[in-house]
Scaffold this active site. Structure first.
Site, PDB file in Angstrom:
ATOM      1  N   SER A  57      11.158  16.357   4.634  1.00 40.51           N
ATOM      2  CA  SER A  57      11.974  15.518   3.757  1.00 40.51           C
ATOM      3  C   SER A  57      11.078  14.713   2.826  1.00 40.51           C
ATOM      4  O   SER A  57       9.930  14.407   3.169  1.00 40.51           O
ATOM      5  CB  SER A  57      12.818  14.553   4.591  1.00 40.51           C
ATOM      6  OG  SER A  57      13.403  13.578   3.748  1.00 40.51           O
ATOM      7  N   TYR A  86      13.175   7.850  10.554  1.00 42.70           N
ATOM      8  CA  TYR A  86      13.404   9.209  10.069  1.00 42.70           C
ATOM      9  C   TYR A  86      12.191   9.674   9.260  1.00 42.70           C
ATOM     10  O   TYR A  86      11.681  10.780   9.450  1.00 42.70           O
ATOM     11  CB  TYR A  86      14.666   9.237   9.189  1.00 42.70           C
ATOM     12  CG  TYR A  86      14.985  10.584   8.574  1.00 42.70           C
ATOM     13  CD1 TYR A  86      15.522  11.607   9.353  1.00 42.70           C
ATOM     14  CD2 TYR A  86      14.771  10.828   7.217  1.00 42.70           C
ATOM     15  CE1 TYR A  86      15.823  12.842   8.787  1.00 42.70           C
ATOM     16  CE2 TYR A  86      15.075  12.052   6.647  1.00 42.70           C
ATOM     17  CZ  TYR A  86      15.600  13.055   7.435  1.00 42.70           C
ATOM     18  OH  TYR A  86      15.892  14.266   6.870  1.00 42.70           O
TER      19      TYR A  86
END
Lengths: 457, 245
Positions: free
Chosen positions: B138, B151
């Site tokens: 990501s 995250y």
């Protein structure tokens, strides 16, 4: 949380209490426990408020976009309700199949096509989309999942075809396709100078052309009244090319200022469009995309109407004195000078639909849109509606933001029978508008025979 | 014909990539937790033209079962040509700040299980001297931010791990692709307000498929995230630490 979910006409503008995306058939919240009525929302291509649910819950079914089964020998496709006709065409055209019926845009979901029982240029031969549905699964708010087909749970099936999404949530559907020899259409364009000529050409085309439709210049007056271009076509033989070509070429990136579409610019546009045919008659070979979906080439074309949005008008005038009535309607529109160039005239056939609330019926249908200009537009609509009502005609919910409860009841005298099948937790802005003042609490709620048990989640 | 293994196959991005392989007539081995969802995805891929589709139920945090899964994938269609690791969770940052277990759980799913899978697959591919490993990381892994660093850190681990793997396997004929999507409109981001930077899973899936065909190393998708992150990673830390990003 509230979000803006619009219809294609961008009028009316309403707020929704919440929007719940539906991603999996086996993972759907208990609909009867939500504190507001629910309605499925797909591509938002219906024009008025049939896909809206003010202060209610929208179930966004676009993620429900998976195919389930395809039989390339028999041409039978089963898919989830959020699959779009665009997705389907990409799959089936290379394999030599086509949609049995298609509306003027491929950016609609299968669920929406069924809920509005859509029709197309081949209505006089093929009838509506609902005729080809072999079965579907309906989730009622009670959690019950019902398989409906022309032979199973027939009443609920008939109520769901053209049922405006009110009978429950369509999870998937199965329907028959039609074979095509190529992705091309043998098209003929014929210029007509007045409405009588339209009717002559239409009658002469009925037999030999699977697809017929006419563009009519709703701004031309006097001796040009009702002039236009008749378009007819058949799937081309001997052009064995099966490419689905589906990238939009243009996009309207912003809302146009309201002044762009004015009577002058629209009149000019219409005159240019009418005179684009250099001869009385032209034949050509065209790909199915521009033939069926000319407007899909321009993404977000509804933005040309600006933030104010537009009102669509689609009526059908039954066979009888339809010529006079259509002329009176076109005259009234031409006199107003407000119509846009997107005006379409077509003769429906008499092929019946299984749908209880289906719109098409034998007669002539006229479709066009008007930039929304407040009271002026609404007055014009009142006049047009009066003309259609007098002729015993009907209006199309998928295109409507204006019809009165009376108009609805006259258009669909069977509506009270239909109301029995409406799921008690489903509703829409449209449904509330056209049943205003009616006491529906006494309508007995329809219960399916206990054949299908609710799935365990 | 390509044999494709997809872990996290019911994710919207993985499904979008899988449709491209299906349309090309490839074989697909789909791994996921929920059998009903796996069936729905498998049916769709068959209709899209996949030659063969098999499903395999697995919770990626069940590390002991990884080897069995890989063996089953190989047994299904023969050696795996492309392995796509696409599972992941977006944890609640605030909850992770309060609860160590919550934080570790996110790390377990996003980073530990992924690195475990990558190790097994890398060894298998290295031994054969071929194959493409695609892992979805990501843009959040490019810099730690107060709003999303649990995250982000789990994805940073995946980015660096796959980068090292790429370096290790480059001369062994094995391709390793690190995919860094920006914000994508999927179930993982269902609770977020959708701004203009959000991309559809179809768009991201198309980018990933193209990256596999072209043998890219690091893919930002959509492409503009490379520019955005290029700016973000270069903001001096003494300024960055006061930003509300």
């Amino acid at each position: 949380m509230s979000q803006t979910y619009e219809s294609w006409g961008r009028y009316p503008k309403v707020r929704h209490k919440t929007v719940i995306p539906i991603r999996w058939r086996n993972e759907i919240p208990a609909l009867d426990r939500l504190d507001a009525p629910v309605l499925a929302y797909g591509m938002g291509r219906s024009y008025g408020d049939v896909c809206l649910n003010e202060n209610g819950v929208l179930l966004d079914i676009r993620p429900l976009n998976r195919f389930i089964d395809f039989d390339p020998e028999q041409g039978v496709l089963r898919c989830e309700a959020g699959v779009t006709l665009d997705q389907i065409l990409r799959l089936i055209v290379p394999r030599g199949w086509f949609l049995p019926v298609t509306p003027g845009t491929k950016y609609v979901t299968v669920g929406g096509a069924i809920a509005n029982d859509v029709h197309g240029k081949n209505h006089h031969h093929a009838g509506t989309f609902g005729r080809y549905v072999t079965q579907l699964e309906l989730l009622r708010s009670s959690g019950e999942r019902v398989i409906c087909s022309p032979t199973q749970n027939v009443e609920l099936f008939r109520a769901t075809i053209g049922g405006m999404g009110l009978t429950g949530l369509i999870l998937w559907a199965e329907f028959r396709l039609r074979r095509i020899p190529s992705a091309y259409i043998e098209e003929e364009l014929i210029r007509f100078d007045h409405l009588d000529e339209f009717f002559e050409i239409s009658a002469a085309s009925d037999e030999d052309y699977e697809y017929t439709v006419a563009w009519v210049d709703c701004l031309a007056q006097n001796r040009h009244l009702g002039r236009g271009i008749f378009m007819r076509g058949n799937h081309a033989e001997g052009v064995p090319i099966l490419t689905p070509d589906s990238t939009p070429r243009l996009t309207v990136p912003i809302d146009f200022p309201d002044c762009v579409l004015n009577p002058f610019s629209m009149r000019l546009f219409n005159a240019l469009y009418y005179h684009r045919l250099r001869h009385k008659r032209e034949r050509r070979l065209v790909h199915f995309e521009p033939f069926f979906y000319p407007l899909d080439m321009v993404r977000q074309w509804n933005r040309i109407y600006g933030r104010r949005g537009m009102l669509q008008f689609q009526c059908v005038v039954p066979v009888g004195d339809h010529r006079e009535v259509i002329r009176a309607i076109v005259e009234r529109i031409a006199r107003s000078g407000r119509a846009s160039f997107l005006a379409v005239l077509k003769e429906f056939g008499d092929v019946p639909s299984p749908g209880l609330m289906s719109f098409p019926r034998p007669g002539v249908t006229l479709t066009l849109d008007f930039p929304f200009e407040g009271v002026r537009t609404l007055h014009l609509f009142d006049d047009l509606h009066a003309l259609v009502r007098e002729a015993g005609g009907a209006f199309y919910p998928a295109k409507d933001a204006h019809m009165s409860p009376q108009d609805f009841h006259v258009s669909y005298p069977q509506w009270e029978t239909f109301a029995r099948y409406v799921d008690p937790h489903f509703s829409s802005s449209f449904w509330r508008r056209v049943t205003r003042g009616q006491d529906l609490s006494s309508v007995p709620v329809f219960h399916t025979p206990a054949v299908s048990r609710p799935a365990e989640n | 014909m390509t044999n494709v293994l997809i872990v996290g196959a019911t994710s919207a991005i993985a499904h979008a990539v899988a449709r491209h392989f299906a349309a090309a007539g490839d074989n697909l081995f789909l791994v996921g937790r929920n059998p009903e969802k796996l069936t729905a995805v498998a049916d769709d891929l068959r209709v899209h033209g996949a030659s063969q589709v098999q499903t395999y139920q697995l919770d990626v945090n069940d590390l002991e079962r990884h080897a069995d899964m890989l063996a089953a994938a190989t047994a299904a269609f023969g050696p795996v040509d492309v392995a796509l690791i696409a599972h992941g969770v977006l944890p609640d940052q605030k909850a992770c700040e309060q609860d160590v277990y919550e934080m570790l759980q996110a790390f377990q799913t996003n980073a530990v299980s992924t690195m475990a899978l990558l190790t097994l697959i890398a060894n298998d591919f290295e031994a054969r001297g071929r194959g493409t490993i695609v892992v979805i990381s990501s843009v959040a892994g490019d810099r730690g931010r107060q709003s999303n660093y649990v995250y982000g850190a789990s994805k940073a681990a995946v980015s660096i791990f796959s980068q090292g793997l790429r370096n290790r396997l480059a001369r062994r004929g094995v391709q390793v692709i690190t995919v860094k999507p920006g914000m994508v409109d999927t179930p993982m981001t269902a609770h977020m307000r959708k701004g203009p930077l959000f991309a559809s899973p179809e768009r991201v899936g198309q980018d990933i498929y193209q990256a596999i065909l072209k043998g890219k190393d690091v893919v930002y998708t959509p492409w503009y995230w490379r520019l955005i992150m290029g700016v973000i990673v270069h903001i001096p830390e003494r300024v960055f630490k006061y930003l509300r990003l």
